[in-house]
Design an enzyme around this catalytic site. Structure first.
Site, PDB file in Angstrom:
ATOM      1  CE  LYS A  19      27.236   8.492 -72.063  1.00 24.38           C
ATOM      2  NZ  LYS A  19      28.704   8.607 -71.928  1.00 24.38           N
ATOM      3  CD  GLU A  58      26.597   9.037 -76.070  1.00 28.19           C
ATOM      4  OE1 GLU A  58      26.511  10.047 -75.365  1.00 28.19           O
ATOM      5  OE2 GLU A  58      27.683   8.546 -76.437  1.00 28.19           O
TER       6      GLU A  58
END
Length: 299
Positions: free
Chosen positions: A217, A180
């Site tokens: 992500k 992420e």
């Protein structure tokens, strides 16, 4: 060797429609999450009471009849949540055994100070022990968050290199890493930063072994379908979107413009929920939220 449960979880993430609930607010973000939920800081004293309160919130969400594996593919947990029980089972066991929701664990320890328009992950000296604990509790994967604030190529490459280095450690433990590198939605160079990010991720994906996959992500991009090459990449299991401070309506709207991305929302999921609601009001609010995010993730 993956357990049978972890193999079943992989099949679910790979094949089923739905989204991933981000229930992993940790130390710094917990008071704000509780405040939005209607729990004032005067209602708890110190970290122990604060984390007990946030576990009450998460338990209410997870045990709600509308929260289940039909629309929710997975849930990302904070380590404190992993250490606690829900109705007599560990949280991760309850998620999978009762709800058929795939458990993930946030493993990062926060962010370093900003350098080159980015914030790297803090050191994680106990990561191997945490991964062993996750495996022992039949967790499927992990998540770690860095931040990109400016379109600085040196900074972006450092963030992505670090994320993939940690991801390889996680893969070696038999778990699925969610990488992420969040691009700040308020960045004055958001679109340019996202272009750099995509190029850097594609280079790192090429260095993975043929049989390895990761999840990504990513902040919902300024250019629709910017991440299509990542969605279609054989070394990417799933590309999930973070809401990053966008309202649920805006996050859902942006998500529908990005084919193949699914939601992994936190604030956008819990928007409108309150500790003061009756169970019927709480469930109705969450059902509406889950359905809107589920539909946006399908489009």
């Amino acid at each position: 060797m993956a357990t049978q449960a972890q193999q079943d979880m992989l099949a679910k993430i790979n094949n089923q429609n739905g989204f991933i609930a981000a229930l992993d607010q940790s130390g710094g973000s917990t008071p704000k999450a509780l405040g939005l939920y209607g729990v004032d800081e005067s209602e708890y004293q110190g970290d122990a009471e604060m984390f007990a309160k946030v576990h009450e919130m998460r338990t209410r969400i997870i045990t709600s009849s509308v929260f289940n594996g039909e629309r929710v593919l997975g849930a990302i947990l904070f380590e404190d949540t992993l250490d606690r029980d829900i109705l007599g089972q560990s949280t991760s066991s309850y998620l999978w055994n009762v709800k058929q929701v795939v458990p993930f664990l946030k493993v990062d320890k926060g962010l370093e100070a900003e350098i080159n328009g980015t914030q790297l992950l803090k050191a994680m000296p106990d990561l191997d022990n945490l991964l062993a604990k996750a495996n022992a509790q039949n967790v499927f994967g992990t998540k770690m968050r860095s931040v990109v604030k400016l379109a600085n190529s040196q900074g972006v490459e450092a963030v992505i290199a670090q994320q993939f280095a940690v991801a390889k450690q996680i893969l070696a433990a038999g778990l699925m890493p969610i990488i992420e590198p969040e691009v700040d939605i308020h960045s004055p160079e958001k679109a340019a930063a996202e272009a750099l990010l995509k190029a850097s991720i594609l280079k790192q994906l090429d260095d993975l072994a043929a049989n390895q996959q990761v999840m990504l992500k990513l902040t919902l991009p300024e250019t629709a379908n910017l991440y299509q090459d990542l969605v279609n990449h054989p070394k990417v299991l799933k590309v999930v979107a973070l809401s990053g401070g966008y309202s649920r309506d805006e996050a859902n709207s942006r998500l529908t413009e990005n084919n193949g991305m699914i939601a992994s929302f936190s604030r956008a999921l819990s928007e409108g929920l309150s500790a003061k609601q009756s169970d019927a009001e709480f469930d109705a609010t969450m059902d509406s939220s889950i359905e809107s995010i589920y539909q946006a993730s399908k489009s």
